[in-house]
Design an enzyme around this catalytic site. Sequence first.
Site, PDB file in Angstrom:
ATOM      1  CG  ASN A  73      -1.899  -1.168   1.215  1.00 53.08           C
ATOM      2  OD1 ASN A  73      -2.160  -1.763   0.170  1.00 53.08           O
ATOM      3  ND2 ASN A  73      -2.440  -1.513   2.375  1.00 53.08           N
ATOM      4  CD  GLU A 174      -3.397  -5.625  -1.608  1.00 60.76           C
ATOM      5  OE1 GLU A 174      -3.921  -4.799  -0.844  1.00 60.76           O
ATOM      6  OE2 GLU A 174      -3.012  -6.753  -1.230  1.00 60.76           O
ATOM      7  CD  GLU A 293       0.987  -7.652  -0.484  1.00 61.10           C
ATOM      8  OE1 GLU A 293       0.236  -7.758   0.506  1.00 61.10           O
ATOM      9  OE2 GLU A 293       1.170  -6.592  -1.111  1.00 61.10           O
TER      10      GLU A 293
HETATM   11  O1  AHR Z   1       1.563  -6.785   3.396  1.00 61.42           O
HETATM   12  C1  AHR Z   1       0.758  -5.856   4.055  1.00 61.42           C
HETATM   13  C2  AHR Z   1      -0.232  -5.166   3.125  1.00 61.42           C
HETATM   14  O2  AHR Z   1      -1.167  -6.102   2.688  1.00 61.42           O
HETATM   15  C3  AHR Z   1       0.324  -4.601   1.852  1.00 61.42           C
HETATM   16  O3  AHR Z   1       0.823  -3.318   2.010  1.00 61.42           O
HETATM   17  C4  AHR Z   1      -0.855  -4.592   0.948  1.00 61.42           C
HETATM   18  O4  AHR Z   1      -0.508  -4.732  -0.398  1.00 61.42           O
HETATM   19  C5  AHR Z   1      -1.727  -5.711   1.462  1.00 61.42           C
HETATM   20  O5  AHR Z   1      -3.025  -5.319   1.637  1.00 61.42           O
END
Ligand code: AHR
Length: 503
Positions: A73, A174, A293
């Site tokens: 994020n 995202e 992720e």
């Molecule tokens: O990894 C933590 C957060 O999770 C990241 O910043 C984001 O991409 C996801 O929502």
Amino acid sequence: MEHQAKMIVDKDFTIGEVDKRIFGSFIEHLGRAVYGGIYEPGHPSADEQGFRTDVLGLVKGLNVPIVRYPGGNFVSGYNWEDGVGPVSERPRRLELAWRTIEPNLFGLNEFMDWCKKAGTEAMMAVNLGTRGPDEARALVEYANHPSGSYLSDLRAAHGYKQPHGIRTWCLGNEMDGPWQIGAKTAAEYGRIATETAKVMKWVDPTLELVACGSSALGMPTFPEWEATVLDHTYDHVDYISLHQYYGNKNGDSANFLAQSMGMDSFINTVVATADYVQAKKRGKKKINLSFDEWNVWFHSNDADNKLDPWQIAPPQLEDVYNHEDALVVGCMLISLLKRADRVKMACIAQLVNVIAPIMTENGGAAWKQTIYYPYLHASLFGRGTALVPLITSPKYDSIDYTDVPYLEAVAVHNEELQEVTIFAVNRDLNNPLPLHVDLRSFGGCSLIEHIVLESDDLKAANTAAQPDRVAPHNKGNATVSGNEVSAKLAKASWNVIRLKINK
Ligand code: AHR
């Protein structure tokens, strides 16, 4: 059904070559991942650049092939220029994704130096939240262009004459999530990702680009998002991303352990959607998957809600992982290996302090969380060719899933080392699971070791005071006779059965 599992492992039933990048990880400017994690000038173990060598040692132990950076994020509000050049001139910014202060003491060039020391490669993300093609092409010029242009010469003036040669780039993060700075509809994102990809590749045609897929399986726009985004970007990108986290908020461990079945179907659906777009385009190119992720994430949610904003590197997302979390991570690693044909990159999120296998104290110790171990074993022993797991297993039903096999397993054949490794989780929380493996085509094998991660307490965790409370041993009971392996997998255990193929 008899409480026994069977598995056939045949070297000709291949899934695909394991791309080592599926054992990647992630460092975001978030919490204490950078500041107090990989970088802490003044720490007794810090080197001349302020990198914690105790942490570097633990990272190197994992043999991490690729690390995603700088978010997450965070990247959707980040100006990469803030993190380069003389440190004294770098601005402190309000960081809106995590409501902290970003001091910009660490940026692109420091990260590339750290990667070299960690023996890893960078996977860079560009900001498609507040920014777009112009900044992305500028960043590629700064990072990768050899010399003779304003930005490549600026890099040299900053002390980095040699281009960084960063090959893998994420087009934002995202972008479907309402929490994202500059979130977009699939069509809006598809357009900006296409135009950004074009100019980035015009600066450096060797780049491999990842388009944002859905930020979780449960997003209401999944999988229409993937279909629309790839419809726009198909000709310009190489991968589509997947993100998924699991948690056990309700304290239902049997259901928690079943969650990787959702990951399997997530992967399968994204493969199907990518192939649908390929067919629609009459295309030759397969879009592969970057599961950039994945992890367990829920322990720290309440504590994070209570944090005051605008601190520098507060303790955010500091999940303390227990034994059952390690089992879920093991199952998720098996899910990735089971689709090694299409999942070519994956990043456990994240690497240090922030939902991470490695934890540190500011100024103090660094230690291995429980989840470090399945990640370690998969990274060390999961390289080679993944083999189709032909499994017969007793099953159970949980709240979210029916017919959950007690045995979750996959095998990897390393032809170079003449080894076969079986990764197996016994999801049964109460009973051992007898396992019989038929290695039919391998001829004779002998046991190298049977590593086991087990605990009488599913909630047992490692802490600074007790860093080795949950740790693997290699005294598992697997026996080999010719091409047959027998073992009794301990209840709720992660197992790595390493076999040498006899000549
Ligand atoms: O990894 C933590 C957060 O999770 C990241 O910043 C984001 O991409 C996801 O929502």
